[in-house]
Design a protein around this motif. Structure first.
Motif, PDB file in Angstrom:
ATOM      1  N   MET A  19      -7.308   6.944  -5.093  1.00 14.57           N
ATOM      2  CA  MET A  19      -6.458   5.969  -5.775  1.00 14.57           C
ATOM      3  C   MET A  19      -6.386   4.654  -4.997  1.00 14.57           C
ATOM      4  O   MET A  19      -6.454   3.587  -5.585  1.00 14.57           O
ATOM      5  CB  MET A  19      -5.060   6.579  -5.967  1.00 14.57           C
ATOM      6  N   SER A  20      -6.253   4.745  -3.659  1.00 16.29           N
ATOM      7  CA  SER A  20      -6.143   3.507  -2.883  1.00 16.29           C
ATOM      8  C   SER A  20      -7.445   2.711  -2.908  1.00 16.29           C
ATOM      9  O   SER A  20      -7.417   1.486  -2.804  1.00 16.29           O
ATOM     10  CB  SER A  20      -5.702   3.795  -1.457  1.00 16.29           C
ATOM     11  N   ASP A  21      -8.588   3.399  -3.049  1.00 18.35           N
ATOM     12  CA  ASP A  21      -9.855   2.675  -3.172  1.00 18.35           C
ATOM     13  C   ASP A  21      -9.887   1.846  -4.447  1.00 18.35           C
ATOM     14  O   ASP A  21     -10.391   0.718  -4.463  1.00 18.35           O
ATOM     15  CB  ASP A  21     -11.036   3.652  -3.168  1.00 18.35           C
ATOM     16  N   VAL A  22      -9.324   2.393  -5.519  1.00 22.19           N
ATOM     17  CA  VAL A  22      -9.257   1.666  -6.794  1.00 22.19           C
ATOM     18  C   VAL A  22      -8.325   0.465  -6.654  1.00 22.19           C
ATOM     19  O   VAL A  22      -8.643  -0.628  -7.124  1.00 22.19           O
ATOM     20  CB  VAL A  22      -8.789   2.604  -7.933  1.00 22.19           C
ATOM     21  N   LEU A  23      -7.176   0.663  -5.991  1.00 22.41           N
ATOM     22  CA  LEU A  23      -6.240  -0.442  -5.778  1.00 22.41           C
ATOM     23  C   LEU A  23      -6.894  -1.557  -4.968  1.00 22.41           C
ATOM     24  O   LEU A  23      -6.742  -2.739  -5.281  1.00 22.41           O
ATOM     25  CB  LEU A  23      -4.978   0.048  -5.069  1.00 22.41           C
ATOM     26  N   ALA A  56      -9.294  -6.227   5.574  1.00 22.64           N
ATOM     27  CA  ALA A  56      -8.550  -5.287   6.424  1.00 22.64           C
ATOM     28  C   ALA A  56      -7.036  -5.423   6.229  1.00 22.64           C
ATOM     29  O   ALA A  56      -6.322  -4.415   6.173  1.00 22.64           O
ATOM     30  CB  ALA A  56      -8.917  -5.502   7.884  1.00 22.64           C
ATOM     31  N   ILE A  57      -6.551  -6.648   6.123  1.00 17.60           N
ATOM     32  CA  ILE A  57      -5.113  -6.868   5.915  1.00 17.60           C
ATOM     33  C   ILE A  57      -4.691  -6.294   4.578  1.00 17.60           C
ATOM     34  O   ILE A  57      -3.658  -5.607   4.475  1.00 17.60           O
ATOM     35  CB  ILE A  57      -4.761  -8.372   6.018  1.00 17.60           C
ATOM     36  N   LEU A  58      -5.479  -6.544   3.566  1.00 14.71           N
ATOM     37  CA  LEU A  58      -5.166  -6.023   2.232  1.00 14.71           C
ATOM     38  C   LEU A  58      -5.185  -4.497   2.230  1.00 14.71           C
ATOM     39  O   LEU A  58      -4.279  -3.860   1.682  1.00 14.71           O
ATOM     40  CB  LEU A  58      -6.146  -6.584   1.209  1.00 14.71           C
ATOM     41  N   GLU A  59      -6.190  -3.912   2.857  1.00 17.01           N
ATOM     42  CA  GLU A  59      -6.272  -2.452   2.927  1.00 17.01           C
ATOM     43  C   GLU A  59      -5.071  -1.873   3.675  1.00 17.01           C
ATOM     44  O   GLU A  59      -4.491  -0.866   3.274  1.00 17.01           O
ATOM     45  CB  GLU A  59      -7.577  -2.033   3.603  1.00 17.01           C
ATOM     46  N   HIS A  64      -2.110   0.761   2.121  1.00 15.37           N
ATOM     47  CA  HIS A  64      -1.799   2.064   2.713  1.00 15.37           C
ATOM     48  C   HIS A  64      -0.418   2.122   3.366  1.00 15.37           C
ATOM     49  O   HIS A  64       0.069   3.206   3.662  1.00 15.37           O
ATOM     50  CB  HIS A  64      -2.870   2.448   3.734  1.00 15.37           C
ATOM     51  N   SER A  65       0.208   0.988   3.591  1.00 13.08           N
ATOM     52  CA  SER A  65       1.479   0.954   4.302  1.00 13.08           C
ATOM     53  C   SER A  65       2.637   1.397   3.409  1.00 13.08           C
ATOM     54  O   SER A  65       2.730   1.007   2.253  1.00 13.08           O
ATOM     55  CB  SER A  65       1.751  -0.465   4.811  1.00 13.08           C
ATOM     56  N   THR A  66       3.507   2.187   3.981  1.00 16.26           N
ATOM     57  CA  THR A  66       4.736   2.573   3.279  1.00 16.26           C
ATOM     58  C   THR A  66       5.961   2.035   4.012  1.00 16.26           C
ATOM     59  O   THR A  66       7.080   2.374   3.672  1.00 16.26           O
ATOM     60  CB  THR A  66       4.855   4.114   3.184  1.00 16.26           C
ATOM     61  N   THR A  67       5.727   1.174   5.007  1.00 14.08           N
ATOM     62  CA  THR A  67       6.825   0.736   5.866  1.00 14.08           C
ATOM     63  C   THR A  67       7.287  -0.692   5.624  1.00 14.08           C
ATOM     64  O   THR A  67       8.162  -1.161   6.330  1.00 14.08           O
ATOM     65  CB  THR A  67       6.423   0.850   7.347  1.00 14.08           C
ATOM     66  N   ASP A  89       5.383  -6.320   0.935  1.00 16.89           N
ATOM     67  CA  ASP A  89       5.264  -5.125   0.117  1.00 16.89           C
ATOM     68  C   ASP A  89       4.103  -5.321  -0.849  1.00 16.89           C
ATOM     69  O   ASP A  89       4.071  -6.316  -1.577  1.00 16.89           O
ATOM     70  CB  ASP A  89       6.575  -4.936  -0.657  1.00 16.89           C
ATOM     71  N   PHE A  90       3.149  -4.390  -0.844  1.00 20.16           N
ATOM     72  CA  PHE A  90       2.045  -4.452  -1.796  1.00 20.16           C
ATOM     73  C   PHE A  90       2.606  -4.136  -3.174  1.00 20.16           C
ATOM     74  O   PHE A  90       3.256  -3.115  -3.370  1.00 20.16           O
ATOM     75  CB  PHE A  90       0.942  -3.458  -1.427  1.00 20.16           C
TER      76      PHE A  90
END
Length: 147
Positions: free
Chosen positions: A1-5, A26-29, A33-36, A85-86
């Protein structure tokens, strides 16, 4: 799912003419993935080993690009640092008064509230945000241990 995002986010950036650099990727990735709800400094510290020539200013500049593209939101509440927050869907935030931790909270949209507010005030509503303040479980447990 994160690859699609990530692919969708990169496509969105490319469609607005933004060049995709390794640092930007890298920043976007990291954001996906960050939940913080990291600060720019958090992101910089997490990526500095992989990108030793990257500066905190580079992180801020990229976050500004992502914000303009609608990929991230800047959260300016909680502690004194802006957090990011993404954005993938509407959600709200729980904020700890003690440590500043921010946790996503999902609740049905408040479209009726927006409509009523618009009707009563004559405002055109652009957006809203809901933030709930309290004390997180870690701080509650920590303060219980201190007593």
């Amino acid at each position: 799912m994160s690859d699609v995002l990530l692919k969708d986010a990169l496509d969105a950036l490319k469609s607005t003419g933004v060049r995709i650099t390794p640092q930007r990727n890298a920043i976007l990735e990291y954001m996906i993935h960050s939940t913080t709800h990291p600060t720019a400094d958090d992101i910089y510290r997490a990526l500095e080993q992989s990108f030793p020539n990257m500066s905190v200013a580079t992180v801020y500049n990229n976050l500004r690009v992502f914000k303009k593209a609608g990929l991230v939101k800047e959260l300016t509440y909680g502690d004194s640092s802006s957090r990011f927050d993404f954005v993938t869907h509407d959600h709200y935030h729980m904020i700890c008064n003690d440590c500043g931790k921010i946790v996503d909270f999902h609740y049905p949209g408040l479209d009726e509230v927006e409509h009523l507010a618009s009707h009563v005030t004559g405002f055109q509503v652009d957006y809203h945000r809901l933030e709930i303040y309290g004390t997180c479980q870690n701080c509650l447990t920590g303060s219980a241990k201190a007593q």
